[in-house]
Design a protein around this motif. Sequence first.
Motif, PDB file in Angstrom:
ATOM      1  N   ALA A  71       0.810  -1.224   0.000  1.00  0.00           N
ATOM      2  CA  ALA A  71       0.000   0.000   0.000  1.00  0.00           C
ATOM      3  C   ALA A  71       0.842   1.274   0.000  1.00  0.00           C
ATOM      4  N   PRO A  72       1.655   1.475  -1.042  1.00  0.00           N
ATOM      5  CA  PRO A  72       2.440   2.712  -1.096  1.00  0.00           C
ATOM      6  C   PRO A  72       1.523   3.926  -1.160  1.00  0.00           C
ATOM      7  N   CYS A  73       2.014   5.039  -0.641  1.00  0.00           N
ATOM      8  CA  CYS A  73       1.220   6.262  -0.705  1.00  0.00           C
ATOM      9  C   CYS A  73       1.725   7.143  -1.848  1.00  0.00           C
ATOM     10  N   ASP A  74       0.842   7.955  -2.359  1.00  0.00           N
ATOM     11  CA  ASP A  74       1.171   8.952  -3.368  1.00  0.00           C
ATOM     12  C   ASP A  74       1.459  10.251  -2.616  1.00  0.00           C
ATOM     13  N   LEU A  75       2.645  10.821  -2.797  1.00  0.00           N
ATOM     14  CA  LEU A  75       3.037  11.985  -1.999  1.00  0.00           C
ATOM     15  C   LEU A  75       2.097  13.178  -2.163  1.00  0.00           C
ATOM     16  N   LYS A  76       1.612  13.427  -3.369  1.00  0.00           N
ATOM     17  CA  LYS A  76       0.706  14.563  -3.573  1.00  0.00           C
ATOM     18  C   LYS A  76      -0.576  14.384  -2.766  1.00  0.00           C
ATOM     19  N   VAL A  77      -1.107  13.190  -2.791  1.00  0.00           N
ATOM     20  CA  VAL A  77      -2.331  12.900  -2.026  1.00  0.00           C
ATOM     21  C   VAL A  77      -2.051  12.976  -0.525  1.00  0.00           C
ATOM     22  N   THR A  78      -0.943  12.383  -0.107  1.00  0.00           N
ATOM     23  CA  THR A  78      -0.594  12.342   1.312  1.00  0.00           C
ATOM     24  C   THR A  78      -0.352  13.745   1.856  1.00  0.00           C
ATOM     25  N   ASP A  79       0.283  14.591   1.062  1.00  0.00           N
ATOM     26  CA  ASP A  79       0.504  15.982   1.485  1.00  0.00           C
ATOM     27  C   ASP A  79      -0.814  16.726   1.688  1.00  0.00           C
ATOM     28  N   LYS A  80      -1.806  16.409   0.867  1.00  0.00           N
ATOM     29  CA  LYS A  80      -3.125  17.042   1.031  1.00  0.00           C
ATOM     30  C   LYS A  80      -3.831  16.529   2.285  1.00  0.00           C
TER      31      LYS A  80
END
Length: 198
Positions: free
Chosen positions: A90-99
């Motif tokens: 379940a890697p995270c997407d940095l753009k989504v995680t930053d939001k």
Amino acid sequence: MTPVLIVPGLFGSEEAHWQRAWLKDHPESRLVQQEDWDHPRVTPWLEALETELERAGEAFIVAHSLGCLLAARLAGRQAARRVKGALLVAPCDLKVTDKLHPGQIGFGTMPTEWLPFPSMLVGSLNDHYMSLERLTLFSRLWGSDLRNAGLAGHINVASGYGRWPGGYRLFETLKTKTRHLSKIPPKRHSLEREVPLA
């Protein structure tokens, strides 16, 4: 027995998380400890992982969420030669995680280099931290064997994943592939193929 490094993501892995159960169930595993779980910064986090790899000599990595991006950051670095294989869950997407967590993460951009070690990427159809399209993209960029978890959310406690025997089976599959790497050519797996996680 080859050590297994458990690499959590943002906030670490809470006590009920499958990574904590993994530490209890597998005596050869150990946690890659970070000084600040709540405000990850790529440089100190990467240094901590590389230190554990040096200490181990060689090791497998079992990572979750932001920990997957940390493992992917090893591409092009000397410490990568010590990684026998990586299970990236379940890697995270940095753009989504930053939001979702504004101002908490200092990880720069998404790693895009091909991983110089065998890897299996386990993803979900409904993970709010990474879309299906992006998951497929990064499996290709990293050269990871992609496995579909179905409707499994972020594969964490909130999604119903405490102790996770299905993860142990996926890890055994990864280890088998690393043992027979010279005989088995790498393959890409479509997300149309679902694997049981329970």
